[in-house]
Design an enzyme around this catalytic site. Structure first.
Site, short mmCIF file in Angstrom:
data_model
loop_
_atom_site.label_atom_id
_atom_site.label_comp_id
_atom_site.label_asym_id
_atom_site.label_seq_id
_atom_site.Cartn_x
_atom_site.Cartn_y
_atom_site.Cartn_z
CG ASP A 9 -2.08 0.94 1.13
OD1 ASP A 9 -2.08 1.77 0.20
OD2 ASP A 9 -2.99 0.85 1.96
CG ASP A 102 -3.98 3.88 -2.66
OD1 ASP A 102 -4.81 2.95 -2.80
OD2 ASP A 102 -4.11 4.80 -1.83
CD GLU A 103 -5.94 -1.52 -1.04
OE1 GLU A 103 -5.47 -2.25 -0.15
OE2 GLU A 103 -7.07 -0.99 -0.95
#
Length: 383
Positions: A9, A102-103
């Site tokens: 993340d 974003d992960e």
């Protein structure tokens, strides 16, 4: 073979992107959001210390941290950085799932004998930081749930390995809110009977949980016990959703076609938000009466909101419909999909507009996709 599942993340992703462009922002309290009437899209750890959180009204955030610097945000740049990180990771792992902008989840099962999974993951994280300047945290364990919870505990810029025998000692003292599927309503329900720690939840009888929260009770019990067999699904930007309309009679009525496109976008956007997708590619398709078929597409910042995507569709339609001939078919496709926690484009939406979308989505979920819609999406007459 023991599974080796990594959750990665990017730390305060939007803020970190801004700091890549403007190094003077490092260490300063930052809020990314859309003006006074907007909401917080992201915030730095320096502002979180004062209680600022994502999706909080901007006015409240600035009351809590008046020293914060507010930045409107650049979703186009953030999307570009997300693609860069994706490519760095994709080249280094056998199976990659992009869970949001974003992960990421990585399946490194079986690679331990070649590289050492923890060492390999450290090298990937270092490569992301070196090539993009973006800090990233990760946790390595035997399944998605434990790895995701682990990343949350490792942040910021942390690295954590939780092997099979340490899963229960790791999970037990944590708050049940740490389990991904526990929302506020479930937390309040369980809190009322004194269940606030994961260990207490893991020791509850499964049938009691099922009676309290329904069919998800078994799944919640399994997660509390560190059990999750959900596979890492290979990431692919070929995923798409689309819709087409063939006219009963070939038409040249541009106004009706624009209204129809608007309605198409609204229904597709509802599907995006319902399934928690964000799109990054918009395509408009037309077929003339002589069966000539043409398409136009554009790559865009990740989003799932009607008014943003309607603008792109309208612009593409003007570009693709260049012959003054009758049309027999029009269509819209959204592709380059990723799962997104940010179901709204928080940078340009006001709190009122977000509330409107959420209210409309609730009505559509309850009464059907056609229950409510924008006036522009209805065709009053056809020719």
């Amino acid at each position: 073979m023991n599974r080796a599942i990594v959750h990665m993340d990017l730390d305060t992703f939007f803020v970190s992107c801004e700091r890549v462009k403007h190094s003077e922002l490092i260490g300063k309290p930052i809020i990314i959001g859309g003006g006074e009437r907007g909401v917080v899209a992201s915030c730095s750890y320096e502002t979180r210390y004062f209680g600022v959180r994502s999706a909080m009204p901007m006015k409240m955030a600035l009351r809590l941290c008046p020293e914060a610097k507010v930045i409107c945000g650049d979703m186009e740049f953030y999307s570009k950085m997300s693609h860069e990180v994706t490519e760095i990771i994709r080249k280094k792992v056998p199976v990659l799932e992009k869970a949001s902008v974003d992960e990421f989840y990585l399946d490194l099962s079986g690679m331990d004998k070649f590289f050492g999974c923890y060492k390999w993951t450290c090298e990937i994280a270092d490569s992301v930081m070196k090539n993009t300047g973006l800090p990233i945290s990760f946790a390595l364990s035997t399944n998605k749930t434990v790895s995701k919870i682990g990343t949350g505990e490792a942040k910021p810029h942390g690295k954590l390995e939780i092997d099979a025998q340490h899963i229960k000692p790791f999970l037990n003292p944590l708050c049940i809110r740490k389990i991904p599927m526990v929302g506020n309503a479930t937390f309040q329900l369980l809190s009322r009977i004194g269940v606030r720690k994961i260990q207490t939840l893991s020791e509850m009888p499964v049938d009691v949980l099922q009676q309290m929260i329904g069919k998800n009770g078994t799944e919640l019990w399994r997660k509390a016990n560190g059990i999750d067999e959900t596979p890492v699904v290979q990431y692919s930007e070929r995923k798409s959703i689309s819709t087409e309309h063939t006219f009963p009679q070939d038409t040249i009525n541009v106004e009706n076609m624009q209204s129809l496109l608007s309605g198409m976008v609204e229904k597709l956007c509802f599907q995006l938000r319902k399934e928690q997708w964000l799109t990054s590619i918009v395509t408009v398709k037309i077929r003339y009466a002589n069966f000539d078929t043409e398409t136009k597409q554009v790559k865009i910042p990740y989003t799932a909101v009607d008014h943003t995507l309607s603008k792109y569709v309208a612009e593409l339609f003007k570009k693709v419909y260049t012959r003054r001939m009758r049309l027999r078919l029009i269509g819209v496709r959204f592709s380059g999909l990723v799962h997104g926690n940010h179901q709204m484009n928080l940078f340009e939406d006001t709190e009122e507009l977000i509330n409107l979308y959420q209210a409309m989505d609730r009505m559509k979920t309850r009464f059907g996709a056609d229950a409510v819609g924008r006036a522009s999406g209805f065709i009053l007459n056809q020719s």
